[in-house]
Design an enzyme around this catalytic site. Sequence first.
Site, mmCIF file in Angstrom:
data_model
loop_
_atom_site.group_PDB
_atom_site.id
_atom_site.type_symbol
_atom_site.label_atom_id
_atom_site.label_comp_id
_atom_site.label_asym_id
_atom_site.label_seq_id
_atom_site.Cartn_x
_atom_site.Cartn_y
_atom_site.Cartn_z
ATOM 1 N N LYS A 74 16.864 -21.610 -21.806
ATOM 2 C CA LYS A 74 15.549 -21.624 -20.799
ATOM 3 C C LYS A 74 15.204 -20.518 -21.067
ATOM 4 O O LYS A 74 15.490 -19.471 -21.088
ATOM 5 C CB LYS A 74 15.508 -22.277 -19.610
ATOM 6 C CG LYS A 74 14.541 -21.830 -18.815
ATOM 7 C CD LYS A 74 14.958 -22.997 -17.210
ATOM 8 C CE LYS A 74 13.204 -23.075 -16.432
ATOM 9 N NZ LYS A 74 13.144 -23.738 -14.980
ATOM 10 N N SER A 150 10.207 -26.259 -14.101
ATOM 11 C CA SER A 150 9.540 -25.685 -14.861
ATOM 12 C C SER A 150 10.446 -25.402 -15.817
ATOM 13 O O SER A 150 10.298 -25.276 -16.803
ATOM 14 C CB SER A 150 10.214 -24.153 -13.819
ATOM 15 O OG SER A 150 11.129 -23.996 -14.345
ATOM 16 N N SER A 174 12.957 -28.026 -10.512
ATOM 17 C CA SER A 174 13.407 -27.369 -11.609
ATOM 18 C C SER A 174 13.802 -27.636 -12.791
ATOM 19 O O SER A 174 13.821 -27.842 -13.567
ATOM 20 C CB SER A 174 12.468 -25.787 -11.857
ATOM 21 O OG SER A 174 11.703 -25.573 -11.848
#
Length: 493
Positions: A74, A150, A174
Amino acid sequence: MDRDSYLALDATAMVDLVRRGETTASELLDAAISRADAVDAAIRAITRRLDDSARTRARDTVDGPLAGVPFLLKDLFQAQRGVVETAGSRSCRDVVAPETDTIVARWEAAGAIVFGRTNVPEFGAKGTTEPELFGPTHNPWDVTRTPGGSSGGSAAAVAAGIVPVAGANDGGGSIRIPAACCGVFGLKPGRGVIPTGPSHGEFFHGGAVSGVVSRSVRDSALFLDVARGTDPAAPPYVFADPPRSFVDAVALDPGSLRIGVQTHSALNDSPDPEVVAAVHATADLLTDMGHVVVEARPAIDEDQLAQDFLVPWFVHVAATVDDLRRTGARDDDFELDTLVLAALGRSVSGVAYEQALMRWHDHVRALSAFHRDHDLLLTPTLARTAPRLGEYATSSLERIGARVALRAHLGAVIGATGAAQAGVLRNLSWVPYTQLANVTGRPAVSVPLHTASDGLPIGMQFIAPPGGEGLLLALSARLEEALPWADRRPAIG
């Protein structure tokens, strides 16, 4: 390795093949790169490709519990030394990480082959992945829908079969939100299980933690085993080793559990009927498996919980923006919504900020009382299936008002009117269940058990008491056996 053979493998199976000499890290990496080439133009999950360095690493001798697994990180709080980490923001588009985060170093030392970084909303501040820097990531099940956020880029990449596992983190849902949107498995570890060093002692007062999204329960357990453990450079937590590995916990019988079920929230008293029906179906399945399932919810003021989550979050965004301004970032390097959140954060008094954080312990005590009588809390992960891209975007009128107020330096007015907070709460209305585990530091998981009539995934969330990661993995594995999801794949590529 052909496409179908690659898609049939989870990370655990890949490691087994590499160890037996039936494939190599290079062959797996080539298959992953080929899959990314085939599908990523449609979903835009990957923001930075690192194919060359990955190929060099894959040609070396690769060993360890993750030997040869192609992997994506990520693009937020998973830094690699010498590689740009944008955090989804124009303000960081040229910022090269000076050191590798501990969790990344552990995954790489265990044999994972990192060949790219995945898309995130700016600073991970939204439940949908639509940054202006890279544009939106699309849900592989329906490219008009969000993959959530996210960790939306990571979940989309896993759902689309680019990799079996991808890096993620969770400060308000997230990991679990995109896992539910994309039909993959997402475990948020409890506070202190995975270190945040060396650059950070903790993220968001311990409310944010790192982990992965995956296609199988055993893969999440494997990556958690590699990542867990105390890091002296990342105080203040010392992690006590569990009685057995998380991989071993997957095989355990969790016994007969008492599980409380909650379907409605103060932030959304009318969740989608298909979501509610999915919770009831899950409760019936759990009952058939020998568990005791009752309607029950923690004695928590959910409106207050939302405010106690948002106030520190606004301040966190303000501090992030101000830190970057000090290093040369300008206002046009940030998205308008981020500047509004930062203005809200600057309008918070020190007393209000401290009071919100002090109330986090009230929510901890309430959830602890619930867990004295119930082993787990079951809720929907989301109040609905994945929204359409742009559905929760700030309206044109709101954007005009925000620009006027910001230019006039009326941050306090923005906060006083309540309009911005109303917009934030509107965005929380479809994700009202996830923040509880962050505020209280409890482990939680989204399990992709169901599918809506339109084909979109529906996830079920379980929240456990401290140290409950093994229990969540054991129960999730039994649910995976009862309602397998690995073969449910979106028709893309």
